[in-house]
Scaffold this active site. Structure first.
Site, mmCIF file in Angstrom:
data_model
loop_
_atom_site.group_PDB
_atom_site.id
_atom_site.type_symbol
_atom_site.label_atom_id
_atom_site.label_comp_id
_atom_site.label_asym_id
_atom_site.label_seq_id
_atom_site.Cartn_x
_atom_site.Cartn_y
_atom_site.Cartn_z
ATOM 1 N N GLY A 1 44.051 37.975 50.720
ATOM 2 C CA GLY A 1 45.307 38.094 49.984
ATOM 3 C C GLY A 1 46.406 38.828 50.742
ATOM 4 O O GLY A 1 46.661 38.587 51.930
ATOM 5 N N TYR B 1 43.855 47.939 34.020
ATOM 6 C CA TYR B 1 44.514 47.567 35.290
ATOM 7 C C TYR B 1 45.941 48.136 35.309
ATOM 8 O O TYR B 1 46.355 48.766 36.284
ATOM 9 C CB TYR B 1 44.546 46.041 35.463
ATOM 10 C CG TYR B 1 45.324 45.612 36.694
ATOM 11 C CD1 TYR B 1 44.801 45.809 37.966
ATOM 12 C CD2 TYR B 1 46.586 45.023 36.576
ATOM 13 C CE1 TYR B 1 45.521 45.426 39.102
ATOM 14 C CE2 TYR B 1 47.303 44.646 37.709
ATOM 15 C CZ TYR B 1 46.769 44.849 38.967
ATOM 16 O OH TYR B 1 47.482 44.478 40.088
HETATM 17 N N1 NAP Z 1 48.549 39.184 43.440
HETATM 18 C C1 NAP Z 1 49.449 39.727 42.617
HETATM 19 O O1 NAP Z 1 50.206 39.024 41.926
HETATM 20 C C2 NAP Z 1 49.564 41.219 42.532
HETATM 21 C C3 NAP Z 1 50.505 41.750 41.634
HETATM 22 C C4 NAP Z 1 50.696 43.125 41.584
HETATM 23 C C5 NAP Z 1 49.981 43.955 42.421
HETATM 24 N N2 NAP Z 1 49.061 43.437 43.275
HETATM 25 C C6 NAP Z 1 48.306 44.366 44.123
HETATM 26 O O2 NAP Z 1 48.208 43.882 45.444
HETATM 27 C C7 NAP Z 1 47.043 44.442 46.061
HETATM 28 C C8 NAP Z 1 46.290 43.359 46.821
HETATM 29 O O3 NAP Z 1 45.772 42.434 45.895
HETATM 30 P P1 NAP Z 1 45.697 40.859 46.171
HETATM 31 O O4 NAP Z 1 46.551 40.200 45.156
HETATM 32 O O5 NAP Z 1 45.914 40.580 47.614
HETATM 33 O O6 NAP Z 1 44.192 40.555 45.741
HETATM 34 P P2 NAP Z 1 42.880 40.149 46.551
HETATM 35 O O7 NAP Z 1 43.126 38.951 47.393
HETATM 36 O O8 NAP Z 1 41.776 40.139 45.554
HETATM 37 O O9 NAP Z 1 42.688 41.395 47.540
HETATM 38 C C9 NAP Z 1 42.178 42.633 47.079
HETATM 39 C C10 NAP Z 1 41.489 43.307 48.235
HETATM 40 O O10 NAP Z 1 41.006 44.594 47.788
HETATM 41 C C11 NAP Z 1 39.663 44.703 48.213
HETATM 42 N N3 NAP Z 1 38.871 45.629 47.400
HETATM 43 C C12 NAP Z 1 38.538 45.507 46.099
HETATM 44 N N4 NAP Z 1 37.743 46.532 45.725
HETATM 45 C C13 NAP Z 1 37.592 47.311 46.830
HETATM 46 C C14 NAP Z 1 36.865 48.502 47.095
HETATM 47 N N5 NAP Z 1 36.136 49.113 46.147
HETATM 48 N N6 NAP Z 1 36.920 49.043 48.328
HETATM 49 C C15 NAP Z 1 37.646 48.450 49.307
HETATM 50 N N7 NAP Z 1 38.328 47.298 49.124
HETATM 51 C C16 NAP Z 1 38.294 46.745 47.903
HETATM 52 C C17 NAP Z 1 39.109 43.287 48.117
HETATM 53 O O11 NAP Z 1 37.896 43.189 48.825
HETATM 54 P P3 NAP Z 1 36.826 42.016 48.464
HETATM 55 O O12 NAP Z 1 37.337 40.783 49.143
HETATM 56 O O13 NAP Z 1 35.564 42.551 49.067
HETATM 57 O O14 NAP Z 1 36.795 41.888 46.980
HETATM 58 C C18 NAP Z 1 40.266 42.531 48.739
HETATM 59 O O15 NAP Z 1 40.207 42.621 50.137
HETATM 60 C C19 NAP Z 1 46.252 45.109 44.932
HETATM 61 O O16 NAP Z 1 46.466 46.496 44.978
HETATM 62 C C20 NAP Z 1 46.859 44.520 43.677
HETATM 63 O O17 NAP Z 1 46.751 45.390 42.566
HETATM 64 C C21 NAP Z 1 48.840 42.088 43.355
#
Ligand code: NAP
Length: 301
Positions: free
Chosen positions: A25, A171
């Site tokens: 992501g 969340y």
């Molecule tokens: N996508 C959106 O629309 C959105 C909106 C608002 C905020 N965000 C924020 O953006 C950030 C990135 O999210 P994303 O959308 O890119 O989602 P994503 O693709 O699910 O990426 C999340 C990452 O965090 C890792 N992770 C989860 N639990 C962990 C742990 N205990 N220790 C270390 N790493 C861990 C995951 O590893 P695994 O692959 O091993 O699970 C993955 O690499 C997050 O903080 C999220 O809250 C996203």
């Protein structure tokens, strides 16, 4: 659509950048762009096989290290080893996060899992790396917020959400806590005269592994994401721009917060984003900081 783009990222050669959750992501795109511009990038991941695959895709000067943010022992071990190997760290992108749309879960330390992963793990990590960040010239810490922080409220009497648990609310609270942390970190760094900038970013609604999980949820949050999915989500390369800007644009000030400018800040070109009143409240920041120090045992600033 014009606006800030990765063409504006300055040369990153000689800089050490740590990106949590760098295997997928937004973290993967962030790590890729930093490496493409010459940084040495540490992919801080909980699954090193996924990390190795990400490193292969990124190429460039990257290394994979194991970090489980939902386990304080893992955070301590990661930070101790990293701090020894890289005396100066220029950039820490606190990107990793979870949305768990099932029943309430706790981590090994007994903390509710959203708060543990999204905020407390990053709070501890940042404190443990503070000396290395201070040793770099103009280091930065970037915290990942979310538009959901604006409709959330902290309950200091029940930080671990033991009563009336709802996954979407947990969340939102964890993202509010992360946002408060980024803002309070800025206040404390300024007060200490530390040469480190704490900036914040949110990606609006971006298509990543996180979004399908939200689709599974039938509540108001799930419906919002579902409609968002139809109307407003943006590709991950665009969603990562606010955090890349916060991480690399020269002259970013402590406390600056970037997000998309269009349709309720869900997508579009990068602009300054809006903090909720609660996120900006110094009294709330002071209280949350004390609670985080107490829970993690990591005390700083
Ligand atoms: N996508 C959106 O629309 C959105 C909106 C608002 C905020 N965000 C924020 O953006 C950030 C990135 O999210 P994303 O959308 O890119 O989602 P994503 O693709 O699910 O990426 C999340 C990452 O965090 C890792 N992770 C989860 N639990 C962990 C742990 N205990 N220790 C270390 N790493 C861990 C995951 O590893 P695994 O692959 O091993 O699970 C993955 O690499 C997050 O903080 C999220 O809250 C996203």
């Amino acid at each position: 659509m014009t606006g800030w783009s990765t063409d504006r990222i300055p040369d990153q050669h000689g800089r050490v950048a740590v990106v949590t959750g760098a295997n997928s992501g937004l973290g993967l795109v962030t790590a890729t762009e930093l490496a493409r511009h010459g940084a040495h990038v540490v992919l801080a991941v909980r699954n090193t096989l996924a990390g190795a695959e990400a490193a292969r895709r990124i190429g460039g000067d990257v290394e994979v290290r194991e970090l489980d943010l939902a386990c304080l022992a893992s955070v301590r071990a990661f930070a101790a080893k990293l701090a020894g190997d890289h005396p100066a760290i220029d950039l820490l992108v606190n990107n990793a996060g979870v949305v768990l749309l099932g029943p309430r879960r706790t981590c090994a330390d007994g903390f509710e899992l959203h708060l543990a992963t999204n905020m407390l793990g990053h709070f501890a990590l940042t404190g443990l790396l503070l000396g290395n960040l201070a040793a770099a010239r103009e280091a930065r810490v970037v915290s990942l917020s979310s538009i959901t922080h604006r409709s959330a409220h902290l309950d200091f009497a029940d930080l671990m959400f033991e009563r009336d648990y709802r996954a979407a609310a947990a969340y939102g609270r964890s993202k509010l806590a992360t946002t408060i942390f980024g803002v309070e970190l800025d206040r404390r760094l300024r007060a200490a005269g530390a040469p480190i900038v704490s900036a914040l970013a949110h990606p609006g609604l971006t298509r990543t592994n996180l979004t399908p999980r939200a689709w599974e949820h039938r509540g108001r949050f799930g419906r919002m994401i579902a409609w968002g999915g139809l109307l407003a989500t943006q590709p991950v390369e665009r969603g990562a721009l606010p955090q890349l800007r916060a991480a690399t644009e020269p002259g970013v000030r402590g406390g600056q917060f970037f997000g998309p400018s269009g349709l309720w800040e869900t997508r579009g070109r990068v602009t300054e984003a809006r903090l909720s009143r609660e996120a900006a409240d110094p009294a709330v920041g002071t209280r949350l900081w004390a609670a985080a120090e107490d829970l993690t045992g990591v005390t700083y600033l």
